[in-house]
Design a protein around this motif. Structure first.
Motif, PDB file in Angstrom:
ATOM      1  N   GLY A 155      68.559 106.833  20.261  1.00 22.49           N
ATOM      2  CA  GLY A 155      67.553 106.118  20.791  1.00 22.49           C
ATOM      3  C   GLY A 155      67.019 104.948  20.047  1.00 22.49           C
ATOM      4  N   THR A 156      66.536 105.782  18.229  1.00 22.64           N
ATOM      5  CA  THR A 156      65.845 105.517  17.516  1.00 22.64           C
ATOM      6  C   THR A 156      66.711 104.123  16.899  1.00 22.64           C
ATOM      7  N   VAL A 157      65.711 103.686  16.335  1.00 20.25           N
ATOM      8  CA  VAL A 157      66.663 102.328  15.795  1.00 20.25           C
ATOM      9  C   VAL A 157      66.017 102.179  14.064  1.00 20.25           C
ATOM     10  N   ILE A 158      66.760 101.590  13.456  1.00 22.28           N
ATOM     11  CA  ILE A 158      66.238 101.762  11.966  1.00 22.28           C
ATOM     12  C   ILE A 158      66.337 100.135  11.222  1.00 22.28           C
ATOM     13  N   GLU A 159      65.477  99.345  11.030  1.00 24.98           N
ATOM     14  CA  GLU A 159      65.657  98.021  10.831  1.00 24.98           C
ATOM     15  C   GLU A 159      66.072  98.061   9.029  1.00 24.98           C
ATOM     16  N   THR A 160      67.151  97.138   8.454  1.00 25.23           N
ATOM     17  CA  THR A 160      66.833  96.893   6.875  1.00 25.23           C
ATOM     18  C   THR A 160      67.222  95.244   7.259  1.00 25.23           C
ATOM     19  N   CYS A 161      66.749  95.271   5.807  1.00 26.03           N
ATOM     20  CA  CYS A 161      67.126  93.637   5.054  1.00 26.03           C
ATOM     21  C   CYS A 161      67.698  93.353   4.092  1.00 26.03           C
ATOM     22  N   PRO A 162      68.896  93.509   4.250  1.00 27.00           N
ATOM     23  CA  PRO A 162      70.055  93.037   2.916  1.00 27.00           C
ATOM     24  C   PRO A 162      68.985  92.155   2.139  1.00 27.00           C
ATOM     25  N   ALA A 163      69.357  90.470   2.964  1.00 25.91           N
ATOM     26  CA  ALA A 163      69.236  89.564   2.292  1.00 25.91           C
ATOM     27  C   ALA A 163      67.506  89.408   1.164  1.00 25.91           C
ATOM     28  N   ALA A 164      66.501  89.999   2.252  1.00 26.83           N
ATOM     29  CA  ALA A 164      65.873  90.293   1.698  1.00 26.83           C
ATOM     30  C   ALA A 164      65.563  90.880   0.021  1.00 26.83           C
ATOM     31  N   ALA A 165      66.630  92.485   0.349  1.00 26.86           N
ATOM     32  CA  ALA A 165      66.479  93.202  -0.966  1.00 26.86           C
ATOM     33  C   ALA A 165      67.179  92.093  -1.961  1.00 26.86           C
ATOM     34  N   ALA A 166      68.506  91.444  -2.017  1.00 22.48           N
ATOM     35  CA  ALA A 166      69.161  90.688  -3.068  1.00 22.48           C
ATOM     36  C   ALA A 166      67.893  90.096  -3.219  1.00 22.48           C
ATOM     37  N   LEU A 167      67.508  89.261  -2.701  1.00 22.16           N
ATOM     38  CA  LEU A 167      66.291  88.185  -3.312  1.00 22.16           C
ATOM     39  C   LEU A 167      65.220  88.564  -4.357  1.00 22.16           C
ATOM     40  N   VAL A 168      65.023  89.675  -4.004  1.00 23.36           N
ATOM     41  CA  VAL A 168      63.815  90.276  -4.712  1.00 23.36           C
ATOM     42  C   VAL A 168      64.176  90.710  -6.013  1.00 23.36           C
ATOM     43  N   GLN A 169      65.055  91.103  -5.756  1.00 21.25           N
ATOM     44  CA  GLN A 169      65.823  92.161  -6.947  1.00 21.25           C
ATOM     45  C   GLN A 169      66.147  90.988  -7.905  1.00 21.25           C
ATOM     46  N   SER A 170      67.054  90.080  -7.053  1.00 21.94           N
ATOM     47  CA  SER A 170      67.093  89.357  -8.796  1.00 21.94           C
ATOM     48  C   SER A 170      66.360  87.888  -8.481  1.00 21.94           C
ATOM     49  N   LEU A 171      65.097  87.795  -7.873  1.00 24.89           N
ATOM     50  CA  LEU A 171      64.103  87.550  -8.636  1.00 24.89           C
ATOM     51  C   LEU A 171      62.919  87.974  -9.538  1.00 24.89           C
ATOM     52  N   ALA A 172      63.089  89.767  -9.170  1.00 27.52           N
ATOM     53  CA  ALA A 172      62.214  90.242  -9.930  1.00 27.52           C
ATOM     54  C   ALA A 172      62.907  90.876 -11.054  1.00 27.52           C
ATOM     55  N   GLN A 173      64.778  90.543 -11.742  1.00 21.14           N
ATOM     56  CA  GLN A 173      65.933  90.936 -12.678  1.00 21.14           C
ATOM     57  C   GLN A 173      65.239  89.348 -13.624  1.00 21.14           C
ATOM     58  N   ARG A 174      65.180  88.138 -13.112  1.00 22.80           N
ATOM     59  CA  ARG A 174      64.602  86.445 -13.702  1.00 22.80           C
ATOM     60  C   ARG A 174      62.890  86.940 -14.005  1.00 22.80           C
ATOM     61  N   LEU A 175      61.961  87.445 -13.249  1.00 22.71           N
ATOM     62  CA  LEU A 175      60.951  87.567 -13.715  1.00 22.71           C
ATOM     63  C   LEU A 175      60.673  88.111 -15.032  1.00 22.71           C
ATOM     64  N   ASP A 176      61.747  89.324 -15.265  1.00 27.14           N
ATOM     65  CA  ASP A 176      61.352  90.251 -16.089  1.00 27.14           C
ATOM     66  C   ASP A 176      61.769  89.656 -17.319  1.00 27.14           C
ATOM     67  N   VAL A 177      62.794  88.570 -17.356  1.00 28.04           N
ATOM     68  CA  VAL A 177      63.262  87.716 -18.672  1.00 28.04           C
ATOM     69  C   VAL A 177      62.392  86.780 -18.888  1.00 28.04           C
ATOM     70  N   GLN A 178      62.543  85.877 -17.856  1.00 23.86           N
ATOM     71  CA  GLN A 178      61.789  85.018 -17.842  1.00 23.86           C
ATOM     72  C   GLN A 178      60.391  84.139 -18.165  1.00 23.86           C
ATOM     73  N   GLY A 179      59.970  85.336 -17.204  1.00 19.57           N
ATOM     74  CA  GLY A 179      58.119  85.396 -17.641  1.00 19.57           C
ATOM     75  C   GLY A 179      57.804  85.262 -16.364  1.00 19.57           C
ATOM     76  N   GLY A 180      56.453  85.454 -15.684  1.00 26.20           N
ATOM     77  CA  GLY A 180      55.954  84.263 -14.246  1.00 26.20           C
ATOM     78  C   GLY A 180      55.465  85.966 -13.190  1.00 26.20           C
ATOM     79  N   ALA A 181      55.361  85.063 -12.152  1.00 28.27           N
ATOM     80  CA  ALA A 181      54.441  85.918 -11.447  1.00 28.27           C
ATOM     81  C   ALA A 181      55.070  85.107 -10.252  1.00 28.27           C
ATOM     82  N   ALA A 182      55.075  85.819  -9.165  1.00 28.86           N
ATOM     83  CA  ALA A 182      55.648  85.148  -7.538  1.00 28.86           C
ATOM     84  C   ALA A 182      54.198  86.305  -6.104  1.00 28.86           C
ATOM     85  N   LEU A 183      54.142  85.332  -5.528  1.00 23.06           N
ATOM     86  CA  LEU A 183      53.351  85.946  -4.349  1.00 23.06           C
ATOM     87  C   LEU A 183      54.052  85.368  -3.083  1.00 23.06           C
TER      88      LEU A 183
END
Length: 360
Positions: A202-230
């Protein structure tokens, strides 16, 4: 059999399930929200929910000052752009940009928005804004100053459930002609972390692949382009079990199967996982609660200033402040995650003890 008065998408889902079998929770949530957000303005008293920027201008002002502070300490790069994910009616952007302008920051505006209905509203509120369907089409050679409020919670989650036969994907099926959660047929034990494989049935595990992919993509951009996100959203900062899928319609919680495509489906954001992903990509990450962050940013002083300027609104301003900050309101449930490029300053308002930096 279609239920009497059932919305069109519900009838489509019913036929698909009857013909092809149960669908994953992620598909049910993703297609429901795609229909929902592309067909309406869901905000405000006439909509289904109200977000923090609609409660008070103070919220957007604090966010704008946060970005302006980082920008100033990074050397005031002239080519920085403002990016917002899921900008609603443009209220957050208007308030944030006004606060940025008070500090000499006047960035080009880029909005990631898939709803044509909301783009029309945003275009009126923010003249000259450029629209994008995703991060992919953003400029790739300029620093990014990004805000995302209540965006990640609407991305589709994947759920796994422990059965007497092992882990299975949690699906949406039909039981006596009604939508119901059912376990999929294929074993999924190999995708479950070993430490969690022996959980109770009955235990449920929940993940969000779309959020993980978005944050990974943004982090890669920030690493190259500079900047910040909230990122600001409701969620948790420690691993947990259980389904957090919920539905809201007309400002009331309703059954998640009540009206697919006609209600807002959301799930708690797993900030612990997103924090780990961002740091693995080389950016600094910090976590705190919305209430603590707003207090540290000076929202109390701003509330006093607004009340002094408009004494007749002092109770309204106090009520808005308390709703945003107090633990029993939004202050504890909503969390903040700040990301910044490795060569950019860290964001204000995050306790040193909760700040996490990328590995050297």
């Amino acid at each position: 059999m279609t239920e009497p008065g059932e919305p069109a998408l519900g009838a489509v889902f019913r036929r698909l399930i009857a013909q092809h079998g149960p669908m994953p929770v992620a598909r049910y949530m993703g297609e429901s929200n795609a229909r929902y957000y592309t067909s309406r303005d869901p905000l405000g008293a006439a909509g289904d929910f109200t977000t923090a920027p609609e409660i008070s201008q103070m919220f957007g002002e604090m966010a704008g000052l946060w970005l302006a502070d980082i920008w100033a300490r990074a050397g005031r790069p002239a080519d920085a752009i403002y990016v917002e994910l899921g900008p609603g009616r443009g209220t957050l952007a208007k308030d944030a940009l006004r606060a940025m302008a008070s500090q000499g920051l006047h960035p080009d505006v880029h909005l990631v928005e898939g709803s044509e209905a909301l783009r029309a509203v945003q275009g009126t509120a923010l003249a000259g804004a450029q629209f994008h369907d995703s991060l992919d089409s953003l400029p790739d050679d300029r620093p990014i100053l990004l805000l995302a409020n209540e965006f990640l919670d609407a991305l589709p989650v994947r759920q796994l459930v422990m059965t007497t036969k092992g882990w299975r994907e949690r699906m949406v099926g039909l039981e006596e002609d009604r939508f119901a959660f059912v376990a999929g047929p294929s074993p999924m034990d190999e995708v479950v972390p070993e430490a969690q494989r022996a959980a109770a049935a009955g235990t449920v595990i929940e993940t969000c692949p779309a959020a993980a992919a978005l944050v990974q993509s943004l982090a890669q951009r920030l690493d190259v382009q500079g900047g910040a996100a909230l990122f600001i959203d409701y969620g948790h900062v420690a691993p947990r079990h259980g389904s957090t899928l919920q539905a809201v319609q007309a400002h009331q919680k309703v059954d998640v199967f009540a009206a697919p495509g006609e209600m807002d489906l959301t799930a708690h954001v797993d900030f612990a996982t997103l924090d780990t992903i961002a740091r693995r990509e080389g950016v600094a990450s910090s976590l705190t609660t919305q209430g603590a962050w707003l207090a540290a940013m000076g929202i109390g002083l701003r509330a006093q200033g607004l009340a002094s300027a408009a004494p007749e609104r002092s109770q309204e301003i106090k009520a808005a402040h308390d709703r945003l900050v107090q633990p029993q309101a939004m202050g504890e449930l909503f969390k903040c995650m700040a990301l910044s490029a490795r060569d950019w300053p860290r964001g204000a308002g995050f306790p040193e003890g909760q700040r996490r930096t990328p590995p050297s």
